[in-house]
Enzyme design. Structure first.
Site: not given
Length: 196
Positions: A13, A64, A106, A108
């Protein structure tokens, strides 16, 4: 508009988006590919396509929170306006979400709200075999604090065929992603540019 693409894996992508940027189809500048796995194939794609690329892991940052702070610093350094998540297999935390409200797209591989999370194509295919559904698809959306949730920008259905295998369905879902994601990103960038 300066765009960063975040990816974790193969990068098909990312390559589809890059080709649209390089042909002038998507306005704006693709300024950065960031990957959280230094050895992922997407890094080689970025090198081959001449896209600036950076990589570091959560582990080397010491957790994180520090990872996200370092990533935010990197995005600011590249003066990023919009972020596209192209197979980025990490949940984006508040450190970055709060700095980029309604500016992180995003991709999906399902028609959200159906099949959020991992293994979406496999789960859809299993439900097809049980006679529960006849199609799956692809969604591009702005992210929020919840997993695979947030305002939908574009969706496209992918019918499941009687002779499909999970692999053939996955291939058609990916083909759809490579068309829908560039179109959705282009739409968002043009809307932002028209507002400026």
């Amino acid at each position: 508009m300066r765009v960063a693409i975040l990816a974790s894996g193969n990068g098909t992508n990312f390559e589809a988006l890059t080709k649209h940027f390089q042909s002038g189809d998507i306005p704006g500048d693709e300024v950065l590919l960031f990957c959280n796995h230094p050895d992922a194939p997407v890094m080689k794609r970025a090198e081959r396509l001449g896209v600036p690329h950076e990589s570091f892991t959560v582990k080397e940052c010491g957790g994180k929170e520090k990872y996200e702070q370092r990533l935010l610093k990197l995005l600011k350094q590249y003066k990023v306006d919009i972020i596209a998540l192209a197979g980025y297999l990490r949940v984006v935390g508040p450190t970055i979400l709060n700095e980029y409200p309604d500016s992180i797209l995003n991709l999906h591989p399902a028609l959200l709200p159906s099949y959020p999370g991992l293994n979406s194509i496999q789960r859809a295919f299993d439900d097809y075999k049980k006679g529960k559904i006849k199609e799956t698809g692809v969604t591009v959306h702005f992210i929020d604090a919840h997993l695979d949730h947030g305002p939908i920008i574009a969706q496209k259905a992918v019918p499941i065929k009687a002779d499909d295998t999970e692999a053939s369905l996955e291939s058609r879902v990916h083909d759809t992603e490579h068309v829908l994601f560039p179109a959705a990103l282009k739409k968002v960038i043009l809307e932002r540019m028209n507002k400026q």
